[in-house]
Write an enzyme that holds these catalytic residues in place. Structure first.
Site, mmCIF file in Angstrom:
data_model
loop_
_atom_site.group_PDB
_atom_site.id
_atom_site.type_symbol
_atom_site.label_atom_id
_atom_site.label_comp_id
_atom_site.label_asym_id
_atom_site.label_seq_id
_atom_site.Cartn_x
_atom_site.Cartn_y
_atom_site.Cartn_z
ATOM 1 N N GLY A 157 14.195 34.878 -1.651
ATOM 2 C CA GLY A 157 15.830 34.096 -2.036
ATOM 3 C C GLY A 157 16.662 34.066 -0.934
ATOM 4 O O GLY A 157 17.463 33.578 -0.059
ATOM 5 N N ARG A 158 17.141 34.929 -1.516
ATOM 6 C CA ARG A 158 18.535 35.619 -0.992
ATOM 7 C C ARG A 158 18.435 36.235 0.526
ATOM 8 O O ARG A 158 19.630 36.673 0.527
ATOM 9 C CB ARG A 158 19.650 37.013 -2.323
ATOM 10 C CG ARG A 158 17.753 37.723 -1.990
ATOM 11 C CD ARG A 158 17.839 38.831 -3.442
ATOM 12 N NE ARG A 158 17.277 39.842 -4.160
ATOM 13 C CZ ARG A 158 16.409 39.693 -4.740
ATOM 14 N NH1 ARG A 158 16.438 37.986 -5.224
ATOM 15 N NH2 ARG A 158 14.580 40.269 -4.956
ATOM 16 N N HIS A 217 47.871 41.852 -5.603
ATOM 17 C CA HIS A 217 48.068 40.730 -6.250
ATOM 18 C C HIS A 217 47.701 40.353 -7.630
ATOM 19 O O HIS A 217 48.786 40.004 -8.357
ATOM 20 C CB HIS A 217 49.136 40.255 -5.453
ATOM 21 C CG HIS A 217 50.116 39.663 -4.335
ATOM 22 N ND1 HIS A 217 51.190 40.750 -4.595
ATOM 23 C CD2 HIS A 217 49.605 40.386 -3.573
ATOM 24 C CE1 HIS A 217 51.490 41.069 -3.415
ATOM 25 N NE2 HIS A 217 50.461 40.675 -2.460
ATOM 26 N N LYS A 225 15.881 31.490 -18.367
ATOM 27 C CA LYS A 225 15.139 29.893 -17.853
ATOM 28 C C LYS A 225 14.208 29.305 -18.647
ATOM 29 O O LYS A 225 13.564 27.935 -18.902
ATOM 30 C CB LYS A 225 14.033 30.169 -16.107
ATOM 31 C CG LYS A 225 14.848 30.200 -15.264
ATOM 32 C CD LYS A 225 14.365 30.738 -13.669
ATOM 33 C CE LYS A 225 15.016 30.845 -12.537
ATOM 34 N NZ LYS A 225 14.318 31.019 -11.790
ATOM 35 N N LYS A 247 13.626 27.538 -2.261
ATOM 36 C CA LYS A 247 12.649 27.729 -1.496
ATOM 37 C C LYS A 247 11.638 27.304 -2.591
ATOM 38 O O LYS A 247 10.177 26.798 -1.896
ATOM 39 C CB LYS A 247 12.235 29.475 -1.571
ATOM 40 C CG LYS A 247 11.438 30.563 -1.820
ATOM 41 C CD LYS A 247 11.367 31.350 -2.058
ATOM 42 C CE LYS A 247 9.983 32.198 -0.992
ATOM 43 N NZ LYS A 247 10.244 34.159 -1.608
ATOM 44 N N GLU A 264 20.963 41.245 -7.570
ATOM 45 C CA GLU A 264 19.431 40.431 -7.568
ATOM 46 C C GLU A 264 18.400 41.784 -7.013
ATOM 47 O O GLU A 264 17.510 41.799 -7.520
ATOM 48 C CB GLU A 264 18.916 39.545 -7.231
ATOM 49 C CG GLU A 264 17.739 38.442 -7.971
ATOM 50 C CD GLU A 264 17.881 37.358 -7.705
ATOM 51 O OE1 GLU A 264 18.010 36.899 -6.160
ATOM 52 O OE2 GLU A 264 18.283 36.012 -8.058
ATOM 53 N N GLU A 279 18.122 23.406 -12.089
ATOM 54 C CA GLU A 279 19.505 23.071 -11.507
ATOM 55 C C GLU A 279 19.179 22.202 -10.125
ATOM 56 O O GLU A 279 19.109 21.177 -9.911
ATOM 57 C CB GLU A 279 20.224 24.000 -11.011
ATOM 58 C CG GLU A 279 20.851 25.113 -11.895
ATOM 59 C CD GLU A 279 19.743 26.108 -12.269
ATOM 60 O OE1 GLU A 279 18.711 26.197 -11.959
ATOM 61 O OE2 GLU A 279 20.359 27.241 -13.499
HETATM 62 O O1 LIG Z 1 15.776 28.838 -3.960
HETATM 63 P P1 LIG Z 1 14.411 28.700 -5.453
HETATM 64 O O2 LIG Z 1 14.122 28.871 -5.341
HETATM 65 O O3 LIG Z 1 15.594 26.656 -5.853
HETATM 66 O O4 LIG Z 1 15.389 29.028 -6.111
HETATM 67 C C1 LIG Z 1 17.193 29.847 -5.729
HETATM 68 C C2 LIG Z 1 17.565 30.882 -6.502
HETATM 69 O O5 LIG Z 1 16.653 31.442 -7.843
HETATM 70 C C3 LIG Z 1 16.654 32.401 -8.103
HETATM 71 O O6 LIG Z 1 14.869 32.464 -7.669
HETATM 72 C C4 LIG Z 1 16.815 33.059 -9.150
HETATM 73 O O7 LIG Z 1 16.798 32.547 -10.349
HETATM 74 C C5 LIG Z 1 16.766 33.165 -6.693
HETATM 75 O O8 LIG Z 1 16.003 33.867 -6.205
HETATM 76 C C6 LIG Z 1 17.105 32.417 -5.849
HETATM 77 O O9 LIG Z 1 17.965 32.758 -4.544
#
Ligand SMILES: O=P(O)(O)OC[C@H]1O[C@](O)(CO)[C@@H](O)[C@@H]1O
Length: 522
Positions: A265-266, A382, A491, A208, A351, A214
């Protein structure tokens, strides 16, 4: 928008009294014995989803008071404000309009002129982007030279599409392999690359913000690998799914599909973030997925509170969290294709509602998001079901079952369904053994969600149902379910620590972090 935090309503005090006098003693076995209609009374039809709520610790009074709680807290008004495009994400001053992503047409009535205009403009953008994204999906599907699609994203840019691609595997008609890389841990990407060829791979960089460390790290490594393999046509082999198109361009990606900052994002897999799913099941399948979610949106928007499934579930969540004091909910999907649903729901609920202050910043005097966890049945049986049946904590279980099987292996599906019924039954009825090791107390609550068939539409409806129930509990708790400030501190600290791993500088660090830093460098 009239919104009153749940604990400030008259119904809250009435619920407390009701809990003391009846709620905490309610025994499900007696409740069924006393009411032949209990199953019918406490079950609810919604689009694509049938819900049996009867094995929950509620009675008619509980439901009536919970509905009063919803009315007095202004849940309906809050819901309407979301659909009307008000900036209900107040800490970020944003609208919350993921419902627009699955709205077939910009039909909104009874809302302010200004909002109507805004929604119509955004809706047009949604449809233009959706058409472009689906045309691209079809192009990739038709491209015989492409064998592998790698989605690089994390959180909402990974969990949704990954969960849905797995869930709808029976509808995947491309023959292309879909991969998901989320972790900054290089082991994940490194394990994939040897099996890929630059000329036959498409990388989707899903973020987003297009700043998430990452994803940026994995995207840079994927691009470096692609170029090292002799790949040159970035426009053909890389696409970005993002609200931050300029950043994607600066990264060197020109094939982009946008979305907007009014999509959390979610809540984003209905947008361009859903591209892996569109590639897997095709444009028509993706539109069915959106249509299923839209049907649930309409149910949530228009059904009276007492027959509104997201409302009934959200109220139950508050009843369990704040009156019974249950701190977790176990998700038990009895369908192996739904194996990533618990992980998806963890982000969605924890979240969204894992907050300790209300929307105005005031500390909350009650608990909010439960811990969500689970594995597919029958595997969980199980492993940890021992604790669910005989442990000291009561954990409400949410079973998800699918009536129809899409395989023809004889005997498996009846056995699976017998198991899900048996587990829900065992939790409730228990078994007497004079308090010994074989004693099951029973009276352990569960909800049973039943789909006729697992299809793009029913999956869309199931997930939209979960989004809206999270909205309802968050609304009652008075919190802003649409920000996630709690992810920021880690972060920032990671950015500070990273250079220290090279320099060894421990200035200002606490003793533990300094000690571990030294060990990692030694
Ligand atoms: O889509 P992005 O901006 O890379 O964010 C990834 C995820 O990181 C978050 O912002 C949390 O750090 C989530 O809400 C989001 O889904």
């Amino acid at each position: 928008m009239a919104r009153t935090r749940c604990d400030r309503t008259p119904a809250w005090a009435q619920l407390q009294a009701h809990y003391q006098s009846h709620g905490k003693q309610l025994d499900l076995r007696d409740a069924f014995a006393q009411d032949a209609q209990r199953f019918a009374r406490f079950s609810q039809e919604a689009p694509y989803v049938f819900a049996d709520l009867s094995k929950n610790r509620i009675d008619a009074t509980t439901e009536a008071l919970l509905l009063d709680l919803a009315r007095q807290s202004g849940v309906q008004e809050h819901r309407d404000a979301m659909f009307a495009g008000e900036k209900i994400n107040n800490t970020e001053q944003r609208e919350v309009l993921h419902v627009l992503l699955r709205n077939p047409a910009a039909v909104q009535s009874g809302i302010a002129q200004e909002a109507t205009l805004f929604i119509a403009t955004e809706q047009a953008k949604v449809h233009t982007t959706l058409d472009a994204m689906l045309a691209y999906a079809e192009k990739v599907r038709a491209d015989k030279a492409i064998t592998d699609v790698v989605n690089i994203g994390i959180g909402g840019s990974d969990l949704g599409p990954q969960m849905a691609v797995l869930a709808l595997d029976a509808f995947a008609t491309t023959g292309k392999r879909l991969h998901f890389v989320s972790n900054v841990d290089g082991h994940e990407l490194a394990a994939k690359l040897p099996h890929l060829k630059a000329e036959s791979t498409v990388f989707l960089i899903a973020s987003k913000t297009f700043t998430t460390i990452e994803t940026m790290t994995n995207a840079a490594s994927a691009k470096a690998w692609f170029e090292a393999q002799g790949g040159t046509d970035i426009a053909r082999h890389f696409a970005a799914l993002t609200t931050n198109v300029p950043a994607a361009n600066a990264f060197g990606i020109t094939t982009t599909f946008g979305f907007w900052d009014w999509v959390g994002g979610r809540y984003s897999m209905w947008s361009a973030i859903g591209l892996p799913l569109a590639i897997a099941i095709g444009a028509a399948g993706f539109r069915e997925f959106l249509a299923g979610a839209h049907a649930m949106d309409e149910h949530f928007r228009t059904a009276p509170l007492e027959s509104n499934l997201p409302v009934r579930l959200g109220l139950l969540d508050v009843w369990y969290r704040n009156f019974h004091g249950f701190t977790s909910r176990s998700i038990a999907p009895y369908h192996s294709a739904l194996r990533r649903v618990p992980a998806y729901l963890q982000q969605l609920e924890m979240e969204s509602n894992g907050k300790r202050v209300d929307a105005s910043g005031e500390a909350l005097p009650f608990g909010t998001s439960p811990v969500l966890w689970g594995e597919p049945g029958t595997n969980g049986q199980h492993a940890y079901f021992q604790m669910l049946h005989q442990g000291t904590d009561v954990v409400p279980v949410e079973f998800i079952a699918v009536k129809k099987a899409r395989h023809d292996l004889k005997g498996h599906h009846p056995m699976l369904l017998a198991n899900v019924l048996a587990q829900a039954q065992a939790l409730m009825v228990g078994k007497s053994d004079a308090g010994g090791h074989k004693h099951f107390t029973g009276n352990r609550p569960s909800t049973f969600l039943l789909l006729e068939d697992l299809t793009p539409a029913s999956l869309g409806a199931l997930i939209a149902l979960q989004e809206h129930r999270v909205f309802v509990s968050g609304s009652l708790w008075g919190i802003n379910s649409f920000d996630q400030w709690g992810v920021e501190l880690g972060k920032v600290l990671a950015k500070d620590i990273e250079p220290r791993l090279a320099s060894g500088d421990a200035t200002g660090l606490d003793g533990s972090t300094a000690g571990l830093l030294a060990r990692l460098r030694g």
